[in-house]
Design a protein around this motif. Structure first.
Motif, short mmCIF file in Angstrom:
data_model
loop_
_atom_site.label_atom_id
_atom_site.label_comp_id
_atom_site.label_asym_id
_atom_site.label_seq_id
_atom_site.Cartn_x
_atom_site.Cartn_y
_atom_site.Cartn_z
N THR A 97 -85.78 84.65 -99.38
CA THR A 97 -84.58 83.79 -99.34
C THR A 97 -83.34 84.54 -98.90
O THR A 97 -82.31 83.92 -98.66
N ALA A 121 -81.71 76.07 -95.14
CA ALA A 121 -83.12 76.12 -95.55
C ALA A 121 -83.26 76.64 -96.96
O ALA A 121 -84.10 76.18 -97.73
N PRO A 144 -88.01 75.74 -95.59
CA PRO A 144 -88.21 76.41 -96.87
C PRO A 144 -89.67 76.38 -97.30
O PRO A 144 -90.44 75.48 -96.93
N LEU A 155 -88.89 81.51 -96.87
CA LEU A 155 -88.59 80.76 -95.66
C LEU A 155 -89.62 81.10 -94.58
O LEU A 155 -90.18 82.20 -94.55
#
Length: 873
Positions: A97, A121, A144, A155
């Motif tokens: 992330t 995302a 995501p 991601l």
């Protein structure tokens, strides 16, 4: 002749050249459009393919788990490369992330920061970007990766260069060019044939023919009903047809004069002199509204200047104004359909009607309803009305305020409207003695304020007249006309239906609330174990089946119960009353909480099977929480059936929601209930509630529990009454479900008020018990009860020795009453009976029943307890 057609020296030649140019332009346009379309298709295909690959990889089984593994690269790199090769994209990158890559076609880039936008995302969205990467223009998508709980754990990005997508242009362009060449050839041949025929038929134009053509054009120019002006580059008027002369009222020598010297208004003259482009500009010229269009004449190499056309739009504007009024009235009727009656509240619906009418229809609007209507009853003609709503463009109007009771005199427009059921319009209030007779002082104030016209419309629902709606005008000088009266009637007719629906709902709601409150406890029984406060709030949209109760038990114990029947309305309230009665009966048996809930479960199941309410909706169950508190041991035993857990507030303000096993809701059957035992310190507060307190359509129950916890923390050491007030602050202004709340602060029956003895299983021990009891009662100052207490305990202990099993215990409790308890390990309960005159025994329990205020048996996990209560002197 054909050569003349293609050289452009004649009209036919010019047509030929123009046709060729048009065909060429079409061919070029088609080629350009084809190239742009191919590029667009390539871009769309690249975006769709990248998105599909990224989403498929992100949602693939194991992706989320791999991201949480110790080495995500080792698990994901082979899969990402295999996916990239199989799908034809240029890269599949998996990252955390923070954008740190776990995979990449170039292993040297693993562990480095992803280049692109990832914030949407990370928030759960999708990112699509067009970037110029090292491999060329490309489309990349970031999606995501979510775990089972919906949390974003990583991601996935996929991308492909647009050069690798498409390829149809190379195949389509040759075909397009070939088609264009064929079309060009056909157009050229066709145009040549037409031009040759045109030359043969016209044979050229001579002076006579040109003169006739000019005369015809001049006749048309001056006959049209649209003004035409031609102004030269120097701002002088070159030509004005008859209609332009009339519309602008030009002088006879207007031609050849500068437009600024023609006596026109500055705005119109400035437009004509500027030569700028104008399209349907409306100018007020004297008493006419003229729509002006203007174009320059030198756009294609012509002489400098401009051509202006004028069109009289005065009548059109008047028609347009009337159409605008009609459209606004239709919009208002539509808004009335969707904006009036949004709630089943009579006053609120009246306010919506008044608010809709102001200022779109009237400057002030008031709604007066019969008092019976406001309470859900049918109106009673001849009684006074109450002002339910008032809206206006200003707040200081001298009209009757909201809440005032008004009795209209017989000559007033309102009284006539109520009597006849018809609308009454008063064009001039100053000349209306019937209206002024209502209240001379107030009507004078209304007239001085500037209100001059009125429409009164009865609120009719079928044969019932619910009240009147009044529309007042002050700012617009014209009085209401007949069309506005019809509009007011339509508005009020729609509102009357909603008000009547709200009235009927209010009646049903009041009946349900009355039934609900009649079935709930009106006062709490006296007991000394708990200090209790409670609240019950019915829902605004419909009464439910929430209930609560406080039940004194034997041994100074107290039972607390709170429950909720699924559903709303009269049937739910009636079912709640049955369940409350059942809990009263079951609690008299001194059952443990889990066994009591088991019996309730069977009862609700029978109700569901055997009964169906009038509306056809069966009760689908109920929830319940049952708790028993013992002030001697300070222990609280609880069990719940699908109900929210209670809150325990310590004396220092700490809040805890104990983990009580959550049994199924009542009526489902099949699963047993479990109990939980807590030890509560003295001064602790036990908070029991229904789900309406913590759960709402707009918030989850976890949010409600957090709000409840915060509210309880703000009340350290508060009384139960203060706690109730604080807790109810977490509720919305209009709760959608019933709320039942009990707050109980624990008390303790200390050692100085409890006496216990162990009794040997032999008859001689009875006298020892009597002596010990006599001394204890003397210490408590209860010598008056010594004789009866000795008789009661003698009988109970003797029965335990003869028919029970040891060990045998005796306990005295000095609470609001004097409680005698005898316990043993037997589960056989004695029964009261009448002994015959020849029987030697059987009179002991009869004697106990006569001497004690109450007596009974309760079973424990180790046997039973026989108890008896005597009132204190």
């Amino acid at each position: 002749m054909l050569w003349s057609a293609v050289t452009g020296r004649s009209v036919a030649g010019q047509v030929f050249l123009l046709q060729v140019v048009i065909v060429l332009l079409l061919v070029v346009s088609a080629v350009v459009a084809q190239v742009l379309q191919v590029r667009h298709d390539s871009d769309t295909e690249a975006q769709n393919r990248s998105l599909a690959v990224a989403q498929t990889f992100a949602q693939a089984p194991g992706t989320a788990a791999a991201l949480r593994s110790p080495d995500p690269t080792a698990l994901l790199q082979p899969r990402a490369e295999a996916t990239r090769k199989a799908t034809g994209v240029d890269f599949v990158v998996v990252m955390d992330t923070d954008g740190i890559r776990y995979t990449h076609p170039d292993p040297d880039r693993i562990g480095k920061k992803f280049v692109g936008t990832i914030a949407p995302a990370v928030a759960g969205g999708t990112v699509t970007e067009h970037v110029n990467g090292t491999i060329g223009p490309l489309v990349q998508v970031v999606v995501p990766v979510k775990d089972a709980a919906g949390k974003v754990v990583g991601l996935v990005s996929s991308g492909i260069t647009t050069a690798h997508v498409g390829g149809a242009a190379d195949q389509q362009l040759p075909l397009l060019l070939a088609s264009a060449a064929a079309a060009m050839a056909l157009a050229t041949a066709g145009t040549a044939l037409v031009s040759r025929r045109l030359l043969r038929q016209t044979r050229g134009l001579g002076p006579y023919e040109m003169t006739r053509m000019y005369e015809h054009h001049d006749a048309v120019l001056h006959a049209v009903r649209e003004g035409v002006l031609i102004v030269g580059g120097d701002g002088r008027l070159l030509l004005a047809n008859d209609e332009a002369q009339r519309l602008l009222d030009l002088p006879e020598d207007a031609e050849r004069r500068h437009v600024l010297e023609l006596g026109l208004d500055d705005e119109t003259a400035g437009l004509l002199a500027s030569g700028r482009v104008a399209t349907d500009e409306v100018h007020l010229v004297k008493d006419r509204l003229l729509a002006i269009n203007q174009r320059p004449t030198d756009l294609r190499g012509g002489p400098a200047g401009s051509v202006t056309t004028l069109r009289d739009s005065t009548e059109l504007r008047a028609l347009s104004g009337r159409a605008e009024v009609a459209r606004e009235r239709l919009n208002m009727l539509y808004d009335a359909g969707v904006g009036i009656g949004t709630s089943l509240d009579v006053s609120r619906t009246a306010e919506e009607l008044a608010g809709l009418a102001v200022p779109r229809f009237a400057d002030f609007a008031t709604v007066d309803l019969f008092d019976a209507v406001l309470h859900g009853e049918e109106p009673r003609p001849g009684t006074a009305l109450r002002r339910a709503a008032c809206a206006g463009v200003r707040k200081d109007a001298p009209l009757y305020p909201v809440g005032d009771r008004i009795r209209f005199v017989a000559t007033s427009p309102q009284a006539r409207s109520l009597t006849t059921g018809q609308s009454v319009a008063v064009a001039r209030l100053r000349d209306a003695p019937g209206w002024r007779a209502q209240d001379l002082e107030r009507t004078d104030q209304v007239l001085e304020y500037g209100i001059h016209s009125l429409i009164t419309v009865p609120l009719r629902a079928g044969s019932l007249v619910l009240g009147v709606a009044n529309f007042w005008r002050s700012q617009k000088p014209q009085p209401f006309d007949s069309e506005e009266v019809a509009l007011a009637e339509e508005l009020v007719a729609r509102a009357a239906v909603s008000i009547d629906n709200a009235r009927r709902y209010t009646r049903e709601h009041s009946m349900a609330v009355t039934l609900q409150r009649s079935l709930l406890p009106r006062s709490l029984p006296e007991q000394g174990a708990l200090e209790i406060a409670y609240r019950y709030l019915p829902a605004q949209s419909g009464v439910g089946g929430d209930w609560f109760d406080v039940l004194p038990l034997s041994g100074a114990r107290v039972a607390l119960v709170v429950g909720d029947v699924v559903g709303h309305g009269l049937h739910a309230a009636a079912t709640m009353g049955r369940l409350r009665t059942a809990v009263h009966n079951f609690s008299a048996l001194d059952l443990p909480p889990d066994e009591l809930l088991g019996l309730l479960d069977e009862l609700v199941g029978r109700i569901d099977q055997d009964e169906t309410p009038a509306d056809g909706a069966a009760v689908t169950g109920a929830t319940c929480l049952y708790a028993v508190y013992d002030p001697v041991s300070r222990r609280c035993t609880m069990a719940r059936a699908g109900h929210p857990p209670p809150a325990v507030v310590a004396a220092d303000g700490g809040v805890e929601f104990p983990e009580i096993p959550a049994g199924p809701p009542l009526g489902l059957g099949g699963l047993p209930f479990e109990t939980k035992e807590l030890e509560l310190a003295e001064g602790s507060r036990l908070v029991l509630y229904t789900d309406g307190l913590v759960e709402d359509r707009e918030r989850d129950i976890d949010v409600g529990l957090d709000l409840l916890s915060d509210a309880l923390r703000r009340t350290p050491g508060a009384s139960p009454e203060e706690t109730c007030r604080t807790v109810l602050e977490v509720l919305p202004a209009r709760p959608s479900d019933d709320v039942a709340l009990i707050v109980a602060r624990t008390r303790v029956l200390g050692p100085d008020r409890v006496a216990e003895w162990q009794v040997p299983s032999e008859p001689a021990a009875v006298s020892q018990v009597r002596g010990s009891v006599t001394r204890q009662l003397a210490d408590w100052g209860l010598e008056e009860l010594a004789f009866t207490t000795e008789l009661i305990l003698s009988e109970l202990v003797t029965n335990a020795i003869r028919y029970g099993r040891g060990p045998i215990g005796v306990r005295l409790l000095r609470d609001r009453t004097l409680i005698c308890e005898v316990s043993d390990r037997s589960t056989t309960s004695p029964h009261l009976r009448y002994a015959a005159s020849t029987d030697e025994g059987g009179r002991g329990l009869f004697l106990v029943a006569q001497l004690a205020e109450r007596w009974g048996t309760r079973y424990t996990s180790n046997g039973k307890i026989i108890w008896a209560e005597q009132p204190l002197p």
